[in-house]
Structure formats: structure tokens, C-alpha cells
Write an enzyme that holds these catalytic residues in place. Structure first.
Site: not given
Ligand code: S3P
Length: 440
Positions: A320, A347
């Protein structure tokens, strides 16, 4: 409404980090299915998390705000979640929607799921596929984006699954479905991703096992049928939100910032490692533990930065933070190259394209790659003066405003509304540290 961040001479002070978004979602979900009443303090009251709270209420949990950032949640326990009477709106949140899909799949219920324009364009096949293998159904058949209708099943089958992407959302979705599946559900990650679901499940009394697979693989498993017990817990500060304030201190001509009460977890600290490699002067003072996580006060000060290649091994732990890393790269001497980050394309916006556009409109030279980007650093303040398109993406908005605090000319954004999804106090915190941010 457009907002502009003007260059300021100093960026200094101390701020307590807002509650972690990932942990806040998970606390509401787990407390909402647990037996008994949980007390949660330090909850992030951003729009994304509030949508999860509303969804849990609609599914039968009692969730009541007892004070600022403090919530009392009585879970459904053995009675289980029930069908909501209207559609569940997850707003902008990939985490809320994907984790809730896993959680709901293990109960006999039907729920319509909706989201905003950004969320409705994001891929859901990555969670629908494993949930279907477990026995959940999704309508209309063949659709892999919101809006969708989910039909959960009380008799889910456990699976062993290896997601294509290294994603904590996919892992967590499957583990939460596995809570109500018959047998042992196992997820093999290509590389370890944030482990808050595992840690928080344990704090609610659930056994979760983790072992190393071959190479970088991480294997997590959970036995179905375990009952969660209510807890009292406090949510640690969000390192992803802290990163904006830390970056502001690093690029300022007179920067000195402490962000207090930040979660220190190796699955989340890639940005701080990358910034240190680039020459940032960072410090961390251990202050204790909270909700199964280590807590630190993070310090940062003005630093001369040099560009570097970001190792692909850091990508998952800073997934992120690429928009704000790109801001540091713009101030650095030399090139900063990001590769192996193709997940950024899906994203809240296509973040590779949004980052490239944010830098270019502010006079920074940057090259776009399929799986990343290369920034030619300005060796000091970049020109600025641009209007950044935020594309419904809170992290692009906040990164651009941080950039404006130390660019040669002010930096504007077309809209700041989305910032409330993850960091409602962002403008106040920035101003407290000395930022000059105004509506146009
Ligand atoms: C998150 C996982 C991440 C991240 C998101 C929060 C989470 O996404 O980008 O802001 O809380 O599990 P991805 O698992 O799709 O990479």
C-alpha cells in the site's frame, strides 16, 4: 472539490497514529461472530471500516459505539450470521468486501453485495473461485465483479488452495470461510503476506497453524468448527497511515516527526526498510504490545535521499506504500526502480498508472512498466505545480498532498473525499505538523 498543498518551511511534531485499517476490519468481523461481548478500543473510524461495522450489524451482530474509537460488539455466537434485509454496501473497500465474502460463505444466508465505482471495477474472481470450491454460490453465474449475490452454505468443504497472487485478502477470505468448513482448510501463499487474520484469530481463541513450504512459501491452516470467544482488545496504530507523516518529515527542509503507537510487524514494514535504504534517518522506540502486535514510536527527520532498486522481496510488505515511496523517489538523487508489483494495477485505482501521472504532472521524469515504474529523482524538491487526478484513490490523494509540502510549487488534487476511507484525521494531522493545505 480541489485541494492544494503549499510548500512549508518546516514539518515537525508528534502525532498518535490512527488505528490500523486491516486490524479494525478484522476485529469487527471476529467480534461479530464470537460468543459474548467484545470491547474494542482504538478502532479506525474510517468509511471502509464503518461499512464493515454496518454489514456485521445487518447480519445480526450488535455493534455499538461507546465513545471515540471505542466499540462494544456482541457476536452472534452459535446462532450464526443471518441474511441481511438489504444490500451490503462495502463502499471503496476491497478488504471489507473480500474478507466478508469469506466470513459469510460458511452460513446459510443470502446477501447482495455492492460497492462504489472503484470497488465495482476490482477483480473478485480471486476470492469467488476458492469459495465456490468450498461450496458457496455466487450470482449471476460467471460474473466476477460487484454487484453480486452470495449464497452461503452451512456445510462448506475444507480445501487446500494456493492463490496465484500473494494477497492477504485472498488468504484471509479463505481462512474465514474455513472457520465454518468441515475439516482443515489450508492456504499456501507464494510469499508471506500480512498476518493480522492469523494473529487476531488466535487472540479470539482459535488455533491457526503456520509453517514454511518450499522456497518462500508460507502455509497457513485452520480447522473448521472452532468457536470464537469475545475479547477486550486495542487496535495498534496503522503503519500505512504513519508512512505519509514519516515521508513528510524526510522530504521537509526542517523535518522532525514522531508517530506514536505504530504497529511494528515484519509483514508491513517494507516501506520503512526501503526508505532506510534510500538514506532516510528513521528511528523506532519499542513501547510495548497491543492486540498481539508489537508497538513502536517511529521517528523521522530531514534526510538526503538516493534512489535504489526496490527488492521484489519487499513488495508484499509495502503493497500500500508505493504511492508515497514514489514521492520519496522524486526527491532522491538517481533512479528508483520498482518491479514485481503488478498487483498495483488492481488496487483502489490502477496505481502504477496513477503514480506515473501524479509524478509527471509535477514535472518528475518517470517511466511506466507493466509491473512497476522507474523514477528519475530530482535530487531535491521536484518542480510541483500540478493538479493530480486522484481516481477514487485515497493513497494517491494523500501522497500528492505530502509531496506539495516540500515541492518547489504547490501540488493540487482534484478531490480529497476518499481520504476519509482510511485516514479521516489526515488533514488535521498534516496541519498540526505544519502543512498548509487549503481548498482551491
Ligand atoms: C489488506 C491486504 C492488501 C492491502 C489492503 C489491505 C488486508 O491487499 O493492499 O489495503 O487488510 O488484508 P491484497 O491482499 O489484495 O494485496
Amino acid at each position: 472539490m480541489a485541494w492544494t498543498s503549499f510548500p512549508v518551511a518546516r514539518f515537525q511534531g508528534a502525532i498518535r497514529a490512527p488505528g490500523d485499517k486491516s486490524c479494525s476490519h478484522r476485529a469487527l468481523m471476529l467480534a461479530g461472530i464470537a460468543k459474548g461481548t467484545s470491547e474494542v478500543t482504538g478502532l479506525l473510524e474510517g468509511e471502509d471500516v464503518l461499512n464493515t461495522a454496518r454489514a456485521m450489524q445487518a447480519l445480526g451482530a450488535e455493534a455499538e459505539r461507546t465513545g471515540p474509537q471505542s466499540w462494544r460488539i456482541t457476536g452472534v455466537g452459535a446462532a450464526g450470521l443471518r441474511s441481511p434485509s438489504s444490500a451490503l454496501d462495502f463502499g471503496n473497500s476491497g478488504t471489507g468486501s473480500r474478507l466478508m465474502m469469506g466470513l459469510m460463505s460458511g452460513y446459510d444466508l443470502t446477501a447482495d453485495l455492492i460497492g462504489d465505482e472503484s470497488l465495482s471495477g476490482r477483480p473478485m474472481g480471486r476470492v469467488i473461485d476458492p469459495l465456490k470450491l468450498m461450496g458457496a454460490e455466487f450470482l449471476p453465474e460467471g460474473r466476477s465483479q460487484l454487484p453480486l449475490t452470495l449464497q452461503g452454505k452451512a456445510n462448506l468443504k475444507a480445501i487446500s488452495y494456493a492463490p496465484k497472487q500473494a494477497s492477504a485478502q485472498i488468504k484471509s477470505c479463505i481462512l474465514l470461510a474455513g472457520l465454518n468448513a468441515d475439516g482443515e482448510t489450508e492456504v499456501t501463499e507464494k510469499r508471506a503476506t500480512r498476518d493480522h487474520t492469523e494473529r487476531m484469530l488466535r487472540s479470539f481463541g482459535v488455533e491457526v497453524s503456520v509453517r514454511a513450504g518450499t522456497g518462500t512459501e508460507n502455509i497457513v491452516s485452520i480447522r473448521g468448527g472452532q468457536q470464537l470467544e469475545a475479547v477486550e482488545t486495542s487496535i495498534p496504530g496503522d503503519p500505512s497511515s504513519a508512512a505519509f507523516l514519516i515521508a513528510g518529515a524526510i522530504i521537509s527542509p526542517a523535518g522532525g516527526v514522531v508517530v506514536e503507537h505504530v504497529m511494528s510487524n515484519e509483514t508491513r514494514d517494507g516501506f520503512f526498510q526501503a526508505a532506510s535504504r534510500m538514506g532516510a534517518g528513521l528511528g523506532a522506540e519499542q513501547i510495548g504490545d497491543g492486540a498481539g502486535e508489537r508497538l513502536v514510536d517511529l521517528q523521522a527527520a530531514t534526510s538526503a535521499l538516493k534512489g535504489c532498486d526496490i527488492p521484489e522481496t519487499l513488495v508484499a510488505s509495502m503493497i500500500d506504500e508505493f504511492p508515497i515511496l514514489a514521492v520519496l523517489a522524486a526527491f532522491a538523487k538517481g533512479e528508483t526502480r520498482v518491479t514485481g508489483a503488478d498487483e498495483l494495477r488492481v488496487k483502489e485505482s490502477d496505481r502504477i498508472s496513477a503514480i506515473v501521472a501524479m509524478l509527471r504532472v509535477n514535472g518528475v521524469e518517470v517511466e511506466e512498466h507493466e509491473d512497476g515504474f522507474t523514477v528519475m529523482g530530482c535530487d531535491g524538491p521536484p518542480p510541483g505545480g500540478g493538479l493530480v487526478e486522484t481516481r477514487h484513490d485515497h493513497r494517491i490523494a494523500m501522497s500528492a498532498l505530502v509531496m506539495g509540502t516540500a515541492s518547489q510549487k504547490p501540488v493540487s488534487i482534484d478531490n480529497a473525499d476518499m481520504i476519509a476511507t482510511s485516514y479521516p484525521d489526515f488533514m488535521d494531522h498534516m496541519r498540526e505538523l505544519g502543512a498548509d493545505i487549503r481548498t482551491a
